[in-house]
Write an enzyme that holds these catalytic residues in place. Structure first.
Site, PDB file in Angstrom:
ATOM      1  N   LYS A 139     -58.604 -69.406  20.231  1.00  0.00           N
ATOM      2  CA  LYS A 139     -59.064 -69.130  21.600  1.00  0.00           C
ATOM      3  C   LYS A 139     -58.934 -70.385  22.473  1.00  0.00           C
ATOM      4  O   LYS A 139     -58.575 -70.301  23.648  1.00  0.00           O
ATOM      5  CB  LYS A 139     -60.522 -68.658  21.568  1.00  0.00           C
ATOM      6  N   TYR A 154     -60.337 -69.117  14.214  1.00  0.00           N
ATOM      7  CA  TYR A 154     -60.650 -68.194  15.309  1.00  0.00           C
ATOM      8  C   TYR A 154     -60.946 -68.970  16.590  1.00  0.00           C
ATOM      9  O   TYR A 154     -60.332 -68.744  17.649  1.00  0.00           O
ATOM     10  CB  TYR A 154     -61.839 -67.301  14.927  1.00  0.00           C
TER      11      TYR A 154
END
Ligand code: UDP
Length: 324
Positions: free
Chosen positions: A144, A140
């Site tokens: 980003k 995750y």
């Protein structure tokens, strides 16, 4: 301005739409309703589209001629990102790249991106500022960070103007109770506690009480969703006068332990929830607290709803009468 809010049917995106509309901007929401809610889209039209769908996005840009794009559509469950990384790289990275390509081709130059404290990985200092090394420890956070790199390169090559805002722990809800946080399943601490308080059968436990913190539970920096959205608006204005790529950390700069959050929730609802401790949740750093000095200095950002009980009370209003 006319702004495309990608993921505007979700938790933070819908609060952003309300704030933008209140500030006199025109809002169009792009959302595939995968995790968002049609009922949360109240401040502009909804275009049901996936951001990776270039063929469908192009005509939307032709029709509306956006001045800027704000991008909230992402998967954000750390544990799921570890078991299904392709899902995260596909949606959070590849689909975002497709969106950025459409923006470039259609001549839309302003972009505000939802990033995360997860880009930093294990904290190496008390207050995490923008100079902290970025070493994400899960897909995750990596997804980003990859987009942040793409934005920096696109700024240099194509003249994109972009701001990435690294959120710490988003919490709270619209003080008017029109919209709020509604995830299924819900993994976040405050909404889990409040759903339990509202009669849900969720079994809420404190994940780990043996961390090297004063009460043994994890410390996080909770920031009201409207304060996050206010920073987006300031970022958008900042891009008027500033080319390039910029990133800012957004938190209150105050850490609260899980136990302190439980106590604050119990104070807001007026009774004990009898929450017990359980094993640690894998991947949780002991302490994550932001330094938002740069956002304060450069954007002039001042969180207005910083008090933890105020944040929880706004969320409690929603959870007592959720509309979706
Ligand atoms: N947490 C907890 N019980 C829960 C959900 C979360 O003890 O049911 C803890 C979690 O381990 C972390 C903190 O609460 O230390 C905040 O977790 P959350 O999932 O809300 O946000 P995160 O920090 O993971 O982004």
């Amino acid at each position: 301005m006319r702004i495309l809010v990608v993921g505007g049917a979700g938790y933070i995106g819908s609060h952003m739409c309300k704030l933008l509309a209140g500030a006199g901007h025109e809002v169009v929401v792009a959302d595939n309703l995968g995790t968002g809610h049609r009922e949360a889209v109240q401040w502009g039209p909804l275009v049901e589209v996936s951001i990776g769908d270039v063929a469908a996005l192009g005509p939307v840009f032709d029709r509306y001629r956006f001045d800027a794009v704000m991008h909230f559509a992402a998967y954000s469950l750390v544990a799921e990102s570890v078991t299904d990384p392709f899902k995260y790289y596909q949606n959070n990275v590849a689909a975002t790249l497709a969106l950025l390509r459409v923006m470039r081709d259609k001549g839309v130059a302003r972009f505000v991106f939802s990033s995360t404290a997860a880009v930093f990985g294990e904290p190496q200092q008390e207050l995490i500022d923008e100079a902290h090394p970025v070493v994400p420890i899960n897909p995750y956070g990596a997804s980003k960070l990859m987009v942040e790199r793409v934005l920096a390169d696109a700024a240099a090559a194509y003249g994109l103007r972009a701001v990435a805002l690294r959120y710490f722990n988003a919490a709270g809800a619209d003080p008017e109770g029109l919209i709020g946080e509604s995830h299924e399943p819900e993994s976040h601490l405050i909404p889990r506690l409040l759903r339990r308080a509202a009669g849900d059968t969720l079994d809420v436990k404190i994940f780990g009480s043996d961390y090297p913190t004063p009460d043994g539970t994890c410390i996080r920096d909770y920031i009201h969703v409207n304060d996050l959205c206010a920073a987006h608006l300031l970022a958008l204005e900042y891009l008027d006068g500033h080319a390039g790529f910029h990133s800012f950390n957004l938190g209150n700069g105050t850490g609260y332990s899980v136990r302190q959050v439980v106590t604050a929730v119990e104070a807001v609802i007026g009774r004990s929830l009898g929450i017990e401790s359980a094993a640690r949740r894998p991947g949780d750093p002991a302490r994550l607290v932001a330094s938002s000095a740069l956002a304060r200095e450069v954007l002039g950002w001042r969180p207005a709803l910083a008090d933890l009980q105020t944040i929880i009370a706004s969320a409690w209003r929603w959870h007592q009468a959720p509309k979706f």
